[in-house]
Design an enzyme around this catalytic site. Structure first.
Site, PDB file in Angstrom:
ATOM      1  N   ASP A   5      37.763-109.589 -75.318  1.00 27.75           N
ATOM      2  CA  ASP A   5      37.962-108.943 -73.654  1.00 27.75           C
ATOM      3  C   ASP A   5      39.122-108.072 -74.071  1.00 27.75           C
ATOM      4  O   ASP A   5      40.255-108.597 -73.802  1.00 27.75           O
ATOM      5  CB  ASP A   5      37.828-109.169 -72.736  1.00 27.75           C
ATOM      6  CG  ASP A   5      38.134-109.124 -71.257  1.00 27.75           C
ATOM      7  OD1 ASP A   5      37.618-107.784 -71.313  1.00 27.75           O
ATOM      8  OD2 ASP A   5      38.081-109.289 -70.300  1.00 27.75           O
ATOM      9  N   THR A   7      39.312-105.930 -71.800  1.00 24.05           N
ATOM     10  CA  THR A   7      40.301-105.082 -70.977  1.00 24.05           C
ATOM     11  C   THR A   7      41.691-105.278 -70.348  1.00 24.05           C
ATOM     12  O   THR A   7      42.340-106.397 -70.157  1.00 24.05           O
ATOM     13  CB  THR A   7      39.597-105.089 -69.630  1.00 24.05           C
ATOM     14  OG1 THR A   7      37.832-105.253 -69.953  1.00 24.05           O
ATOM     15  CG2 THR A   7      40.107-104.754 -67.975  1.00 24.05           C
ATOM     16  N   GLY A  10      46.239-102.241 -73.382  1.00 21.24           N
ATOM     17  CA  GLY A  10      46.678-101.301 -72.739  1.00 21.24           C
ATOM     18  C   GLY A  10      47.918-102.081 -71.802  1.00 21.24           C
ATOM     19  O   GLY A  10      49.303-101.383 -72.530  1.00 21.24           O
ATOM     20  N   ASP A  11      47.987-102.559 -70.605  1.00 16.35           N
ATOM     21  CA  ASP A  11      48.442-102.833 -69.868  1.00 16.35           C
ATOM     22  C   ASP A  11      49.222-103.756 -70.504  1.00 16.35           C
ATOM     23  O   ASP A  11      51.050-103.505 -70.118  1.00 16.35           O
ATOM     24  CB  ASP A  11      47.543-102.955 -68.493  1.00 16.35           C
ATOM     25  CG  ASP A  11      47.114-101.904 -67.735  1.00 16.35           C
ATOM     26  OD1 ASP A  11      47.765-100.917 -68.166  1.00 16.35           O
ATOM     27  OD2 ASP A  11      46.280-102.523 -67.081  1.00 16.35           O
ATOM     28  N   ARG A  44      41.203-113.434 -75.140  1.00 17.54           N
ATOM     29  CA  ARG A  44      40.711-114.374 -73.468  1.00 17.54           C
ATOM     30  C   ARG A  44      39.949-113.415 -72.487  1.00 17.54           C
ATOM     31  O   ARG A  44      40.629-112.343 -72.531  1.00 17.54           O
ATOM     32  CB  ARG A  44      42.508-114.621 -72.824  1.00 17.54           C
ATOM     33  CG  ARG A  44      43.003-116.080 -73.580  1.00 17.54           C
ATOM     34  CD  ARG A  44      44.862-116.378 -73.721  1.00 17.54           C
ATOM     35  NE  ARG A  44      45.213-117.032 -74.732  1.00 17.54           N
ATOM     36  CZ  ARG A  44      45.186-116.539 -76.500  1.00 17.54           C
ATOM     37  NH1 ARG A  44      44.641-115.418 -76.602  1.00 17.54           N
ATOM     38  NH2 ARG A  44      45.672-117.917 -77.020  1.00 17.54           N
ATOM     39  N   GLY A  46      39.693-112.100 -69.065  1.00 20.52           N
ATOM     40  CA  GLY A  46      40.519-111.067 -68.368  1.00 20.52           C
ATOM     41  C   GLY A  46      41.529-110.487 -68.792  1.00 20.52           C
ATOM     42  O   GLY A  46      41.843-109.728 -69.062  1.00 20.52           O
ATOM     43  N   SER A  50      45.201-112.875 -68.858  1.00 21.59           N
ATOM     44  CA  SER A  50      45.189-113.784 -70.263  1.00 21.59           C
ATOM     45  C   SER A  50      46.864-113.105 -70.841  1.00 21.59           C
ATOM     46  O   SER A  50      46.928-113.611 -72.089  1.00 21.59           O
ATOM     47  CB  SER A  50      43.635-113.007 -71.058  1.00 21.59           C
ATOM     48  OG  SER A  50      44.031-110.832 -70.600  1.00 21.59           O
TER      49      SER A  50
END
Length: 66
Positions: A5, A7, A10-11, A44, A46, A50
């Site tokens: 994943d 998502t 970048g954060d 991982r 999420g 993650s």
């Protein structure tokens, strides 16, 4: 390892980069650790769940220098 994943990758990168710079690490070293952290996170599901914690990051970084 396999990407699960992306998502929040970048954060994770930006958060780790800024945290490392704030503690006085050099930009290049901070970027390397942030890349490791983002790579860890995509394996991982999420977002924040993650992200690696400080101990996991230190372990990943140690693996790079060996």
């Amino acid at each position: 390892d396999q990407v699960v994943d992306t998502t929040g990758a970048g954060d994770a990168f930006v958060g780790i980069l800024v945290a490392r710079l704030a503690r006085g690490d050099a930009l290049l070293d901070s970027a390397r650790i942030a890349t490791l952290g983002a790579s860890f996170a995509v394996q991982r599901p999420g977002t924040t769940d993650s992200y690696p914690d400080a101990a996991q990051l230190d372990s990943l970084a140690k693996g790079l220098s060996e």
